[in-house]
Design an enzyme around this catalytic site. Structure first.
Site, PDB file in Angstrom:
ATOM      1  CB  CYS A 189      76.583  74.329 104.673  1.00 42.98           C
ATOM      2  SG  CYS A 189      78.132  73.013 105.414  1.00 42.98           S
ATOM      3  CG  HIS A 247      79.407  67.055  99.917  1.00 39.13           C
ATOM      4  ND1 HIS A 247      78.240  67.670 100.205  1.00 39.13           N
ATOM      5  CD2 HIS A 247      79.006  65.648  99.646  1.00 39.13           C
ATOM      6  CE1 HIS A 247      77.282  66.855 100.562  1.00 39.13           C
ATOM      7  NE2 HIS A 247      77.816  65.685  99.985  1.00 39.13           N
ATOM      8  CD  GLU A 248      81.506  62.967  98.109  1.00 42.15           C
ATOM      9  OE1 GLU A 248      81.212  62.111  99.046  1.00 42.15           O
ATOM     10  OE2 GLU A 248      80.453  63.106  97.395  1.00 42.15           O
ATOM     11  CB  CYS A 301      77.204  75.776 108.010  1.00 39.25           C
ATOM     12  SG  CYS A 301      76.980  74.047 108.794  1.00 39.25           S
ATOM     13  CG  HIS A 361      73.563  64.949 102.616  1.00 39.46           C
ATOM     14  ND1 HIS A 361      73.058  63.868 101.989  1.00 39.46           N
ATOM     15  CD2 HIS A 361      74.991  65.089 102.070  1.00 39.46           C
ATOM     16  CE1 HIS A 361      74.009  63.321 101.199  1.00 39.46           C
ATOM     17  NE2 HIS A 361      75.146  64.104 100.930  1.00 39.46           N
TER      18      HIS A 361
END
Ligand SMILES: [Zn+2]
Ligand SMILES: [Zn+2]
Length: 222
Positions: free
Chosen positions: A192, A176-177, A211, A186
């Site tokens: 995802c 994510h980061e 995703c 986001h």
């Protein structure tokens, strides 16, 4: 159409707020009214990095780190190099909160990228992170400096979760980061990695991968 670089926040920071901050979405609130376009693509995607760096701050289990490195490698498709371990970031400790200031850590990660143009660095720590407006954050990133930090402190759970689940949580958040550093915002898809997690149950629904839409937006498709 004028380019819209850096709209996520004025300074490129994207903190991932904790659960006591319901409804907070720093990216969404910074999006100009009337713009309902794809949040993911509002930042210019960086070129796919040739390398990513991992820096450990404090004590994180070695097997966990190598598997997180593998997860990042799988997503970005580049070499992931572990830097020598660093101490727990005492310089970022706020004694009133008993937590560590994420922004202070991000600043200290910048020199680790010296001479490595375009190479992002992701710090991984056992220190409990905060930003001023939230009770805690799982992670934080600075897009302009290409620095991010992720904490396992809130992921271990009480009672403690097994290594497998912890690995999944940490990998998802690290992806994510790193995704933010690649220019992603986001994602609405709860599976995802770019979905914004406010609690560990959000992390548990995610895959440590992107995703198709996010992959395409980050220039990773194909
Ligand atoms: Zn985020
Ligand atoms: Zn996505």
């Amino acid at each position: 159409m004028a380019p819209n670089f850096g709209e996520a926040s004025s300074n490129g920071r994207t903190a991932d707020f904790g659960s006591a901050h319901e409804g907070s979405n720093p990216s969404a609130s910074a999006t100009p009214a009337g713009r309902t376009g794809n949040l993911r693509s509002e930042l210019r995607s960086a070129a796919r990095p040739r390398q990513a760096l991992i820096a450990v701050l404090g004590t994180v289990e070695a097997p966990l780190l190598s598997q997180v490195a593998a997860a990042l490698r799988a997503v970005v498709g580049c070499e992931v190099t572990r830097l020598p371990g660093l101490d727990r970031p005492g310089y970022a400790f706020n004694k009133d909160r008993g937590q560590y200031h994420a922004a202070a850590i991000l600043r200290r990660l910048v020199p680790l990228r010296a001479g490595k143009d375009g190479v992002p660095v992701v710090g991984i720590t056992d220190a409990d992170l905060f930003v001023p407006d939230a009770p805690f954050v799982f992670g934080d990133s600075d897009r302009s400096d290409l620095t991010a930090v992720v904490s396992v402190a809130r992921m271990r759970g009480e009672p403690r979760v097994g290594q497998e689940q912890l690995l999944r949580r940490l990998s998802s958040e690290a992806v994510h980061e790193l995704g933010h550093l690649l220019g992603l915002l986001h994602c609405q898809d709860a599976r995802c990695a770019m979905f914004q997690s406010q609690r560990v149950s959000d992390l548990d629904r995610k895959q440590p991968g992107l995703c198709g839409t996010c992959r395409a937006a980050a220039g990773l498709a194909g």
